[in-house]
Design a protein around this motif. Structure first.
Motif, mmCIF file in Angstrom:
data_model
loop_
_atom_site.group_PDB
_atom_site.id
_atom_site.type_symbol
_atom_site.label_atom_id
_atom_site.label_comp_id
_atom_site.label_asym_id
_atom_site.label_seq_id
_atom_site.Cartn_x
_atom_site.Cartn_y
_atom_site.Cartn_z
ATOM 1 N N SER A 1 11.318 -2.899 3.011
ATOM 2 C CA SER A 1 10.485 -2.183 3.983
ATOM 3 C C SER A 1 9.092 -1.959 3.403
ATOM 4 C CB SER A 1 11.097 -0.826 4.344
ATOM 5 O OG SER A 1 12.387 -0.974 4.905
ATOM 6 N N VAL A 2 8.093 -1.994 4.304
ATOM 7 C CA VAL A 2 6.702 -1.756 3.900
ATOM 8 C C VAL A 2 6.085 -0.775 4.880
ATOM 9 C CG1 VAL A 2 4.455 -2.790 3.393
ATOM 10 C CG2 VAL A 2 6.547 -4.126 3.023
ATOM 11 N N VAL A 3 5.466 0.285 4.362
ATOM 12 C CA VAL A 3 4.798 1.287 5.188
ATOM 13 C C VAL A 3 3.288 1.072 5.077
ATOM 14 C CG1 VAL A 3 4.508 3.748 5.669
ATOM 15 C CG2 VAL A 3 6.657 2.914 4.668
ATOM 16 N N ILE A 4 2.616 0.880 6.235
ATOM 17 C CA ILE A 4 1.183 0.581 6.184
ATOM 18 C C ILE A 4 0.323 1.591 6.949
ATOM 19 C CG2 ILE A 4 1.526 -1.875 5.728
ATOM 20 C CD1 ILE A 4 0.786 -2.417 8.657
ATOM 21 N N ASP A 5 0.857 2.796 7.170
ATOM 22 C CA ASP A 5 -0.021 3.883 7.615
ATOM 23 C C ASP A 5 -0.661 4.461 6.363
ATOM 24 O OD1 ASP A 5 -1.304 6.155 8.453
ATOM 25 O OD2 ASP A 5 0.436 7.116 9.326
ATOM 26 N N THR A 6 -1.946 4.187 6.176
ATOM 27 C CA THR A 6 -2.625 4.603 4.946
ATOM 28 C C THR A 6 -3.742 5.617 5.227
ATOM 29 O OG1 THR A 6 -3.728 2.434 5.081
ATOM 30 C CG2 THR A 6 -2.019 2.683 3.424
ATOM 31 N N TRP A 7 -3.513 6.479 6.266
ATOM 32 C CA TRP A 7 -4.261 7.726 6.444
ATOM 33 C C TRP A 7 -5.742 7.499 6.750
ATOM 34 C CZ3 TRP A 7 -6.073 11.832 2.524
ATOM 35 C CH2 TRP A 7 -6.056 13.112 3.110
ATOM 36 N N VAL A 8 -6.027 6.582 7.661
ATOM 37 C CA VAL A 8 -7.427 6.269 7.945
ATOM 38 C C VAL A 8 -8.173 7.446 8.543
ATOM 39 C CG1 VAL A 8 -6.930 5.294 10.230
ATOM 40 C CG2 VAL A 8 -8.999 4.586 8.998
ATOM 41 N N TYR A 9 -7.498 8.309 9.315
ATOM 42 C CA TYR A 9 -8.182 9.429 9.942
ATOM 43 C C TYR A 9 -8.501 10.537 8.940
ATOM 44 C CZ TYR A 9 -3.825 12.106 9.892
ATOM 45 O OH TYR A 9 -2.699 12.768 9.489
ATOM 46 N N GLY A 10 -7.870 10.493 7.753
ATOM 47 C CA GLY A 10 -8.132 11.475 6.714
ATOM 48 C C GLY A 10 -9.148 10.932 5.726
ATOM 49 N N GLU A 11 -8.711 10.795 4.496
ATOM 50 C CA GLU A 11 -9.589 10.254 3.457
ATOM 51 C C GLU A 11 -9.120 8.871 3.006
ATOM 52 O OE1 GLU A 11 -9.606 13.186 0.393
ATOM 53 O OE2 GLU A 11 -10.476 14.740 1.667
ATOM 54 N N GLY A 12 -8.273 8.235 3.831
ATOM 55 C CA GLY A 12 -7.691 6.969 3.439
ATOM 56 C C GLY A 12 -8.305 5.772 4.128
ATOM 57 N N TRP A 13 -7.443 4.804 4.451
ATOM 58 C CA TRP A 13 -7.881 3.500 4.919
ATOM 59 C C TRP A 13 -7.017 3.025 6.085
ATOM 60 C CZ3 TRP A 13 -11.809 0.866 2.084
ATOM 61 C CH2 TRP A 13 -12.192 1.513 0.900
ATOM 62 N N LEU A 14 -7.567 2.093 6.854
ATOM 63 C CA LEU A 14 -6.797 1.336 7.835
ATOM 64 C C LEU A 14 -6.334 0.060 7.154
ATOM 65 C CD1 LEU A 14 -5.853 0.888 10.801
ATOM 66 C CD2 LEU A 14 -8.041 -0.294 11.178
ATOM 67 N N THR A 15 -5.053 -0.265 7.295
ATOM 68 C CA THR A 15 -4.486 -1.429 6.612
ATOM 69 C C THR A 15 -4.056 -2.493 7.609
ATOM 70 O OG1 THR A 15 -3.693 -0.140 4.727
ATOM 71 C CG2 THR A 15 -2.599 -2.238 5.136
ATOM 72 N N CYS A 16 -4.394 -3.733 7.287
ATOM 73 C CA CYS A 16 -3.915 -4.912 8.016
ATOM 74 C C CYS A 16 -3.201 -5.800 7.021
ATOM 75 C CB CYS A 16 -5.083 -5.649 8.664
ATOM 76 S SG CYS A 16 -4.625 -7.213 9.461
ATOM 77 N N LEU A 17 -1.936 -6.102 7.306
ATOM 78 C CA LEU A 17 -1.099 -6.865 6.381
ATOM 79 C C LEU A 17 -0.765 -8.237 6.948
ATOM 80 C CD1 LEU A 17 0.843 -6.996 3.862
ATOM 81 C CD2 LEU A 17 2.609 -6.026 5.374
ATOM 82 N N ASP A 18 -1.043 -9.283 6.175
ATOM 83 C CA ASP A 18 -0.542 -10.624 6.478
ATOM 84 C C ASP A 18 0.899 -10.645 6.001
ATOM 85 O OD1 ASP A 18 0.228 -13.335 6.316
ATOM 86 O OD2 ASP A 18 -1.830 -14.002 6.033
#
Length: 224
Positions: free
Chosen positions: A186-203
């Motif tokens: 399993s891979v979790v790609i919510d990386t908190w863009v609305y906070g101090e994190g990033w938006l992630t796009c995974l190939d």
């Protein structure tokens, strides 16, 4: 063909637009959005508009997130409406009246956006090698037997691999580190863009990922 999974956007249009420029999706690619397009960030309206534009030219799959469920339910239940406002709904409604003198309300949401939330977004998606959900899955049940609480609301917990043998790609559980969580099956790609994190796009085939944020920054990585 690439399959590009995109984590929770949460109204962060600047990060999404930067991501699209960076990734340069083609007509051969499939984009899988994992839900939570609205709330918390500054431009929920703009995010839905951009995704509707992408639908015109690309193979786009959109999952339902718990924030879409709250927004939809807020139409019919005042208690849910008031609760939703405190979970980012206030920011979402503000994005619909930014260029007008109108007061924020659900009536300002255009019908095409309700149609997107009601008819386009789906509970899950799978291909030959991967399962895509917003929240989580129970490992011993097929997708059509999963309950809504698990699919939309459950935080990620490492319950082991899914019975199908497919890799699960999910969002919802924000990784405050800013990096995707990879436990193999399993891979979790919510990386908190609305906070101090990033938006992630995974190939998902190559395990390569791109990240962007609201400051218009970018970075690249590969799942460990």
């Amino acid at each position: 063909m690439r399959t590009l999974a995109i984590g929770d956007v949460h109204g962060c249009l600047t990060a999404l637009d930067k991501m699209l420029t960076l990734v340069e999706p083609t007509s051969e690619d499939r984009l899988v959005f994992l839900g939570d397009y609205v709330d918390r960030g500054p431009d929920s309206c703009g995010v839905i508009e951009r995704i509707l534009e992408l639908h015109q030219k690309h193979d786009v799959v959109c999952l339902t997130g718990n924030h879409e469920i709250m927004m939809r339910s807020a139409r019919d239940d005042e208690g849910i409406y008031l609760s939703w406002l405190g979970y980012g709904g206030e920011e979402a409604l503000e994005s619909y009246v930014r260029d007008s003198a109108d007061s924020p309300s659900l009536e300002r949401v255009p019908q095409r956006h309700w149609q997107f939330l009601d008819e386009v977004c789906r509970p899950y998606f799978e291909d030959d090698t991967h399962i895509y959900v917003h929240g989580n899955v129970l490992p011993d049940l097929p997708l059509d037997a999963q309950d809504n609480m698990t699919l939309y609301w459950d935080k990620f917990a490492n319950r082991g691999p899914h019975v199908s043998g497919k890799t699960v790609i999910c969002g919802h559980t924000s990784q405050k580190s800013g990096w995707p969580l990879n436990v193999g099956h399993s891979v979790v790609i919510d990386t908190w863009v609305y906070g101090e994190g990033w938006l992630t796009c995974l190939d998902v085939q190559k395990s390569h990922f791109w990240q962007t944020n609201q400051a218009n920054q970018q970075r690249l990585g590969t799942l460990a």
